[in-house]
Design a protein around this motif. Structure first.
Motif, PDB file in Angstrom:
ATOM      1  N   GLN A 125       0.823  -1.201  -0.031  1.00 27.97           N
ATOM      2  CA  GLN A 125       0.129   0.157  -0.113  1.00 27.97           C
ATOM      3  C   GLN A 125       0.769   1.324  -0.149  1.00 27.97           C
ATOM      4  O   GLN A 125       1.481   1.392   0.769  1.00 27.97           O
ATOM      5  CB  GLN A 125      -0.901   0.143   1.281  1.00 27.97           C
ATOM      6  N   PRO A 126       0.626   2.207  -0.926  1.00 30.56           N
ATOM      7  CA  PRO A 126       1.542   3.178  -0.902  1.00 30.56           C
ATOM      8  C   PRO A 126       1.138   4.157   0.353  1.00 30.56           C
ATOM      9  O   PRO A 126       0.298   3.959   1.091  1.00 30.56           O
ATOM     10  CB  PRO A 126       0.700   4.260  -2.285  1.00 30.56           C
ATOM     11  N   PHE A 127       2.398   4.738   0.910  1.00 33.33           N
ATOM     12  CA  PHE A 127       2.558   5.528   2.060  1.00 33.33           C
ATOM     13  C   PHE A 127       2.499   4.778   3.345  1.00 33.33           C
ATOM     14  O   PHE A 127       3.289   4.981   4.357  1.00 33.33           O
ATOM     15  CB  PHE A 127       1.347   6.554   2.262  1.00 33.33           C
ATOM     16  N   SER A 128       1.941   3.598   3.364  1.00 30.62           N
ATOM     17  CA  SER A 128       1.722   2.674   4.759  1.00 30.62           C
ATOM     18  C   SER A 128       2.698   1.435   4.666  1.00 30.62           C
ATOM     19  O   SER A 128       2.874   0.960   5.717  1.00 30.62           O
ATOM     20  CB  SER A 128       0.232   2.352   5.006  1.00 30.62           C
ATOM     21  N   SER A 129       3.002   0.785   3.457  1.00 30.24           N
ATOM     22  CA  SER A 129       3.761  -0.285   3.464  1.00 30.24           C
ATOM     23  C   SER A 129       5.333   0.088   3.235  1.00 30.24           C
ATOM     24  O   SER A 129       5.677   1.095   2.732  1.00 30.24           O
ATOM     25  CB  SER A 129       3.155  -1.080   2.476  1.00 30.24           C
ATOM     26  N   TYR A 130       6.061  -0.966   3.704  1.00 24.70           N
ATOM     27  CA  TYR A 130       7.550  -0.941   3.422  1.00 24.70           C
ATOM     28  C   TYR A 130       8.103  -2.215   2.975  1.00 24.70           C
ATOM     29  O   TYR A 130       7.258  -3.570   3.221  1.00 24.70           O
ATOM     30  CB  TYR A 130       8.112  -0.609   4.825  1.00 24.70           C
ATOM     31  N   VAL A 131       9.210  -2.347   2.246  1.00 23.26           N
ATOM     32  CA  VAL A 131       9.897  -3.388   1.749  1.00 23.26           C
ATOM     33  C   VAL A 131      11.574  -3.173   1.894  1.00 23.26           C
ATOM     34  O   VAL A 131      11.936  -2.318   2.568  1.00 23.26           O
ATOM     35  CB  VAL A 131       9.747  -3.687   0.124  1.00 23.26           C
ATOM     36  N   THR A 132      12.170  -4.413   2.057  1.00 27.11           N
ATOM     37  CA  THR A 132      13.557  -4.393   2.553  1.00 27.11           C
ATOM     38  C   THR A 132      14.304  -4.122   1.365  1.00 27.11           C
ATOM     39  O   THR A 132      14.085  -4.562   0.283  1.00 27.11           O
ATOM     40  CB  THR A 132      13.904  -5.686   2.956  1.00 27.11           C
ATOM     41  N   MET A 133      15.368  -3.133   1.505  1.00 27.01           N
ATOM     42  CA  MET A 133      16.159  -2.507   0.364  1.00 27.01           C
ATOM     43  C   MET A 133      17.465  -2.998   0.888  1.00 27.01           C
ATOM     44  O   MET A 133      18.008  -2.721   2.134  1.00 27.01           O
ATOM     45  CB  MET A 133      15.865  -1.339   0.083  1.00 27.01           C
ATOM     46  N   ASN A 134      18.216  -3.617  -0.184  1.00 32.90           N
ATOM     47  CA  ASN A 134      19.561  -3.905  -0.145  1.00 32.90           C
ATOM     48  C   ASN A 134      20.552  -2.828  -0.670  1.00 32.90           C
ATOM     49  O   ASN A 134      20.399  -2.274  -1.448  1.00 32.90           O
ATOM     50  CB  ASN A 134      20.174  -5.340  -0.529  1.00 32.90           C
ATOM     51  N   ASN A 135      21.853  -2.675   0.127  1.00 33.74           N
ATOM     52  CA  ASN A 135      22.722  -1.692  -0.411  1.00 33.74           C
ATOM     53  C   ASN A 135      23.319  -2.318  -1.811  1.00 33.74           C
ATOM     54  O   ASN A 135      23.862  -3.380  -1.812  1.00 33.74           O
ATOM     55  CB  ASN A 135      23.767  -1.780   0.518  1.00 33.74           C
ATOM     56  N   PRO A 136      23.183  -1.450  -2.902  1.00 35.25           N
ATOM     57  CA  PRO A 136      23.773  -2.302  -4.001  1.00 35.25           C
ATOM     58  C   PRO A 136      25.279  -1.828  -4.337  1.00 35.25           C
ATOM     59  O   PRO A 136      25.790  -2.368  -5.097  1.00 35.25           O
ATOM     60  CB  PRO A 136      23.078  -1.319  -4.981  1.00 35.25           C
ATOM     61  N   GLU A 164      23.948  -5.064   3.726  1.00 36.24           N
ATOM     62  CA  GLU A 164      23.196  -4.144   4.677  1.00 36.24           C
ATOM     63  C   GLU A 164      22.054  -3.813   4.012  1.00 36.24           C
ATOM     64  O   GLU A 164      21.777  -3.744   2.825  1.00 36.24           O
ATOM     65  CB  GLU A 164      24.248  -2.885   4.252  1.00 36.24           C
ATOM     66  N   SER A 165      20.841  -3.704   4.643  1.00 37.22           N
ATOM     67  CA  SER A 165      19.795  -3.307   4.355  1.00 37.22           C
ATOM     68  C   SER A 165      18.848  -2.301   5.106  1.00 37.22           C
ATOM     69  O   SER A 165      19.366  -2.292   6.277  1.00 37.22           O
ATOM     70  CB  SER A 165      18.837  -4.806   4.328  1.00 37.22           C
ATOM     71  N   LYS A 166      17.747  -1.853   4.832  1.00 39.16           N
ATOM     72  CA  LYS A 166      16.968  -1.038   5.413  1.00 39.16           C
ATOM     73  C   LYS A 166      15.638  -0.824   4.863  1.00 39.16           C
ATOM     74  O   LYS A 166      15.549  -1.474   3.763  1.00 39.16           O
ATOM     75  CB  LYS A 166      17.657   0.688   5.495  1.00 39.16           C
ATOM     76  N   LEU A 167      14.725  -0.594   5.681  1.00 42.81           N
ATOM     77  CA  LEU A 167      13.169  -0.617   5.134  1.00 42.81           C
ATOM     78  C   LEU A 167      12.926   0.577   4.133  1.00 42.81           C
ATOM     79  O   LEU A 167      13.452   1.642   4.309  1.00 42.81           O
ATOM     80  CB  LEU A 167      12.225  -0.659   6.305  1.00 42.81           C
ATOM     81  N   GLN A 168      12.308   0.259   3.282  1.00 38.82           N
ATOM     82  CA  GLN A 168      11.967   1.597   2.172  1.00 38.82           C
ATOM     83  C   GLN A 168      10.527   1.540   2.059  1.00 38.82           C
ATOM     84  O   GLN A 168       9.771   0.604   1.822  1.00 38.82           O
ATOM     85  CB  GLN A 168      12.516   1.015   0.722  1.00 38.82           C
ATOM     86  N   GLN A 169       9.916   2.908   2.379  1.00 36.71           N
ATOM     87  CA  GLN A 169       8.494   3.193   2.132  1.00 36.71           C
ATOM     88  C   GLN A 169       8.257   3.308   0.729  1.00 36.71           C
ATOM     89  O   GLN A 169       8.938   3.387  -0.011  1.00 36.71           O
ATOM     90  CB  GLN A 169       8.301   4.936   2.878  1.00 36.71           C
ATOM     91  N   LEU A 170       6.863   2.572   0.602  1.00 39.71           N
ATOM     92  CA  LEU A 170       6.225   2.313  -0.638  1.00 39.71           C
ATOM     93  C   LEU A 170       5.493   3.689  -0.889  1.00 39.71           C
ATOM     94  O   LEU A 170       4.678   4.540  -0.347  1.00 39.71           O
ATOM     95  CB  LEU A 170       5.367   0.991  -0.895  1.00 39.71           C
ATOM     96  N   TRP A 171       5.569   4.063  -2.531  1.00 39.92           N
ATOM     97  CA  TRP A 171       5.026   5.289  -2.932  1.00 39.92           C
ATOM     98  C   TRP A 171       3.995   5.072  -4.174  1.00 39.92           C
ATOM     99  O   TRP A 171       4.153   3.875  -4.969  1.00 39.92           O
ATOM    100  CB  TRP A 171       5.985   6.196  -3.478  1.00 39.92           C
ATOM    101  N   PRO A 172       3.150   5.936  -4.536  1.00 35.06           N
ATOM    102  CA  PRO A 172       2.384   5.617  -5.730  1.00 35.06           C
ATOM    103  C   PRO A 172       3.582   5.654  -6.888  1.00 35.06           C
ATOM    104  O   PRO A 172       4.692   6.521  -6.870  1.00 35.06           O
ATOM    105  CB  PRO A 172       1.651   6.877  -6.031  1.00 35.06           C
ATOM    106  N   VAL A 173       3.285   5.205  -8.133  1.00 31.24           N
ATOM    107  CA  VAL A 173       4.345   5.579  -9.236  1.00 31.24           C
ATOM    108  C   VAL A 173       4.388   6.830  -9.685  1.00 31.24           C
ATOM    109  O   VAL A 173       3.343   7.755  -9.642  1.00 31.24           O
ATOM    110  CB  VAL A 173       3.788   4.831 -10.475  1.00 31.24           C
ATOM    111  N   HIS A 174       5.757   7.488  -9.608  1.00 29.72           N
ATOM    112  CA  HIS A 174       5.951   8.823  -9.870  1.00 29.72           C
ATOM    113  C   HIS A 174       7.083   9.081 -10.402  1.00 29.72           C
ATOM    114  O   HIS A 174       8.148   8.320 -10.362  1.00 29.72           O
ATOM    115  CB  HIS A 174       5.956   9.486  -8.609  1.00 29.72           C
TER     116      HIS A 174
END
Length: 239
Positions: free
Chosen positions: A75-86, A93-103
């Protein structure tokens, strides 16, 4: 400003793009379009050594887009996914990334700078957030602090810190959208990489306007000065 301190300033106008502005932006910041006159006033000041516009410029498969993840936790604004350092060697190394509408998808109308912004005096337009697997709020670095300009697969089109240093810039003034995300991150990173950093309060709006007082405290705690258009620093840039 300390007496006799070297002073050479740059203006960074962050993400004044259609998708971040009412009435039709997919991630419209409340009243985001209304700050254009303030920004144009700043862009016209002769005291700036450099004037930079930044643009979110995402691929369609960007990690922050909610629609790129399976439901129901997308869900945009309220959901998060795990993002890894590229960065090589830092993939664990990872952290949570907030989800957004396509923009601000690359080569779409939503990624364009709004026409109200007078870009006639702009020196550089810098695209950021171009790498699909990592978020980039700050124009100086991605969410993990990496700056890897160069190839089109990288996150940012230019090493902004290096460009500023090449012109002898000491101070960075930041305005644009949004105060609680890309403006905040850019201003804090400007201070982190060695510039005196300033945010003009009238020149930014937040995704969540109620957050602004907390954001100002966070900025100040990170060494960023929050000032008004009437501040002597701004008035001095007109001379």
């Amino acid at each position: 400003m300390a007496a006799n301190r070297p002073f050479k300033s740059a203006l960074i106008v962050v993400d004044m793009q259609e998708d971040f502005c009412p009435p039709n932006g997919s991630l419209a910041v409340p009243e985001g379009r209304t700050i254009a006159p303030i920004i144009n006033t700043l862009l016209s000041k002769p005291g700036f050594t450099m004037r930079i516009l930044t643009k979110d410029y995402h691929p369609k498969d960007h990690i922050s887009f909610a629609s790129n993840h399976p439901g129901p936790e997308n869900q945009p604004f309220s959901s998060y996914v795990t993002m890894n350092n590229p960065a090589p060697g830092k993939e664990s190394e990872s952290k949570l990334q907030q989800l957004w509408p396509v923009h601000c998808v690359a080569d779409t109308a939503g990624a364009e700078i709004i026409p109200e912004i007078d870009s006639s005096n702009v020196d550089l337009v810098v695209r950021k957030g171009m790498r699909p697997e990592v978020e980039m709020y700050s124009v100086f670095a991605d969410a993990f602090g990496n700056c890897d300009p160069g190839a089109h697969t990288h996150s940012v089109s230019l090493d902004v810190a290096a460009a500023l240093r090449a012109q002898g810039v000491t101070d960075v003034v930041v305005v644009g959208l949004a105060g609680d995300y890309c403006v905040k991150a850019t201003a804090i990173d400007a201070a982190r990489v060695g510039f005196k950093s300033w945010v003009v309060e009238e020149g930014t709006k937040c995704v969540v306007p109620a957050n602004w007082e907390d954001i100002k405290r966070e900025l100040k705690d990170s060494g960023v000065s929050v000032i008004s258009m009437g501040d002597p620093l701004i008035e001095g840039l007109g001379k």
